[in-house]
Scaffold this active site. Structure first.
Site, short mmCIF file in Angstrom:
data_model
loop_
_atom_site.label_atom_id
_atom_site.label_comp_id
_atom_site.label_asym_id
_atom_site.label_seq_id
_atom_site.Cartn_x
_atom_site.Cartn_y
_atom_site.Cartn_z
N ASN A 11 1.00 -1.31 0.10
CA ASN A 11 -0.07 -0.13 -0.01
C ASN A 11 1.09 1.12 0.03
O ASN A 11 1.46 1.66 1.03
CB ASN A 11 -0.84 -0.01 1.18
N LYS A 13 -0.04 4.22 -0.34
CA LYS A 13 -0.57 5.47 0.14
C LYS A 13 -0.16 6.65 -0.99
O LYS A 13 -0.32 6.11 -2.30
CB LYS A 13 -0.16 5.65 1.40
N HIS A 99 -9.91 1.30 4.39
CA HIS A 99 -8.69 1.71 5.09
C HIS A 99 -8.79 2.65 6.38
O HIS A 99 -9.61 3.47 6.06
CB HIS A 99 -7.74 2.32 4.06
N GLU A 101 -7.34 5.11 7.35
CA GLU A 101 -7.05 6.42 7.22
C GLU A 101 -8.28 7.13 6.57
O GLU A 101 -8.28 8.53 6.63
CB GLU A 101 -5.71 6.60 6.20
N GLU A 168 -6.30 -4.85 10.35
CA GLU A 168 -5.20 -3.64 10.50
C GLU A 168 -5.81 -2.95 11.73
O GLU A 168 -6.45 -2.14 11.68
CB GLU A 168 -5.16 -2.76 9.29
N GLY A 174 1.70 2.27 11.02
CA GLY A 174 2.60 3.14 10.83
C GLY A 174 3.41 3.62 12.14
O GLY A 174 4.26 4.43 12.35
N SER A 207 2.44 -1.98 10.48
CA SER A 207 4.07 -1.78 10.91
C SER A 207 4.48 -3.25 10.65
O SER A 207 5.75 -3.58 11.48
CB SER A 207 4.17 -1.53 12.18
P1 PGA Z 1 2.19 0.62 7.70
O1 PGA Z 1 0.93 0.75 7.12
O2 PGA Z 1 2.84 -0.87 7.12
O3 PGA Z 1 3.17 1.76 7.39
O4 PGA Z 1 1.95 0.50 9.09
C1 PGA Z 1 0.02 -0.44 6.74
C2 PGA Z 1 -1.34 0.34 6.09
O5 PGA Z 1 -1.61 1.38 6.33
O6 PGA Z 1 -1.83 -0.41 5.25
#
Ligand code: PGA
Length: 246
Positions: A11, A13, A99, A101, A168, A174, A207
Site C-alpha cells: 500500500n 498510500k 482503510h 486512514e 489492521e 505506521g 507496521s
Molecule cells: P504500515 O501501513 O505498514 O506503514 O503500518 C499499513 C497500512 O496502512 O496499510
C-alpha cells in the site's frame, strides 16, 4: 505456512511518481526467480501510477491494485473522483477499501459497503480493511468493533468470493507496534469464525517489517500481509517476503 498462497500487498498510500517505478526492477527480478513459491504480490500505488505500473508488470506475476474509489458505479458529476470500473479499465485487479486512514476522514461503514458492492460489480478483488483503535482495544471492544465493521461493511453481499479481509489495528499502522501474538491469533480467529464454513483469506497489516514478520508468520491462519511504509523500499519488501518463506 509455505503450503498455501501468501499475499504481500504493497500500500503505497500517497507516495510515488513515475521515477519510483524504476525501483521495482529488483522485485520483478525477485518474482521471476521465485516463480515456484506460492506468492501473490500486489502493488497498490496512487491512481496516477496504475496504468504505467500495470504496463510495466504485464509479463510478470505481480499484480496491481487501487487504494480507494467512489461508490457510484456509473460515471457522474463527482469532481476529483474515480469509480471502480475506471480503475479496472486502467489495469487494477484489486482495490483496498475501508482503510482506517479513510475511515478517519469520514468514511462510514455504509459508504464502504456501497464501495465494496460497486467494486464487486466491476470485477475487482477487494481488500477490505477492518481494525480497532487504541481506545477501543483498551476498553476491550475489539471483537465488538470487528463484528460491526464486518456486518455493516458486507451487508447484503452474498457472494464474498472476491473479498479478502485485512485486519489492521489502527494503533499499529505506521507506529512500529504490532499486536501480541496471542491477541493477534484471537482477533484473526474471531474474524475467520464469523464467516462459517467458507472463511475469506485474512491478511494482517500494521507496521509489518523484516524484523517482526518472523513472529507474524507463525500465526498460520494469516494468509499474508498488507504493507505500508516498508513497501516503499523494494529491498525491505523483498526482505519481508524472504523471511516469510524461510
Ligand atoms: P504500515 O501501513 O505498514 O506503514 O503500518 C499499513 C497500512 O496502512 O496499510
Amino acid at each position: 505456512m509455505t503450503n498455501k498462497y501468501m499475499y504481500f500487498v504493497a500500500n503505497w498510500k500517497m507516495f510515488g511518481d513515475l521515477r519510483t517505478l524504476n525501483s521495482l526492477d529488483s522485485i520483478i527480478k525477485f518474482s521471476n526467480a521465485n516463480k515456484k513459491n506460492k506468492l501473490k504480490i500486489v502493488y497498490c500505488p496512487p491512481n496516477t501510477l496504475i496504468r504505467p505500473l500495470s504496463k510495466r508488470l504485464k509479463k510478470t506475476k505481480l499484480e496491481v491494485g487501487a487504494q480507494n474509489c467512489h461508490e457510484n458505479e456509473n460515471y457522474g458529476a463527482f469532481t476529483g473522483s474515480v469509480n471502480a470500473g475506471m480503475l479496472k479499465n486502467v489495469g487494477a485487479k484489486y482495490i483496498i477499501l475501508g482503510h482506517s486512514e479513510n475511515r478517519q476522514s469520514g468514511e462510514t461503514d455504509k459508504l464502504i459497503n456501497l464501495k465494496i458492492k460497486s467494486a464487486i460489480k466491476s470485477g475487482l478483488k477487494i481488500i477490505f480493511c477492518i481494525g480497532e483503535t487504541l481506545v477501543e482495544k483498551k476498553n476491550k471492544k475489539t471483537n465488538q468493533v470487528l463484528a460491526k465493521q464486518i456486518n455493516n461493511g458486507l451487508k447484503s453481499i452474498k457472494n464474498k468470493s472476491n473479498i479478502i479481509l485485512a485486519y489492521e489495528p489502527v494503533w499499529s499502522i505506521g507506529t512500529g507496534l504490532i499486536p501480541k501474538s496471542n491477541d493477534l491469533l484471537k482477533s484473526v480467529s474471531f474474524i475467520k469464525n464469523r464467516f462459517g464454513k467458507k472463511p475469506p483469506k485474512i491478511l494482517y497489516g500494521g507496521s509489518v517489517n523484516s524484523n517482526n514478520v518472523a513472529q507474524l508468520k507463525d500465526i498460520d491462519i494469516i494468509d499474508g500481509f498488507l504493507i505500508g511504509g516498508a513497501s516503499q523500499s523494494s529491498k525491505k519488501f523483498i526482505d519481508i517476503i524472504k523471511k516469510t518463506f524461510n
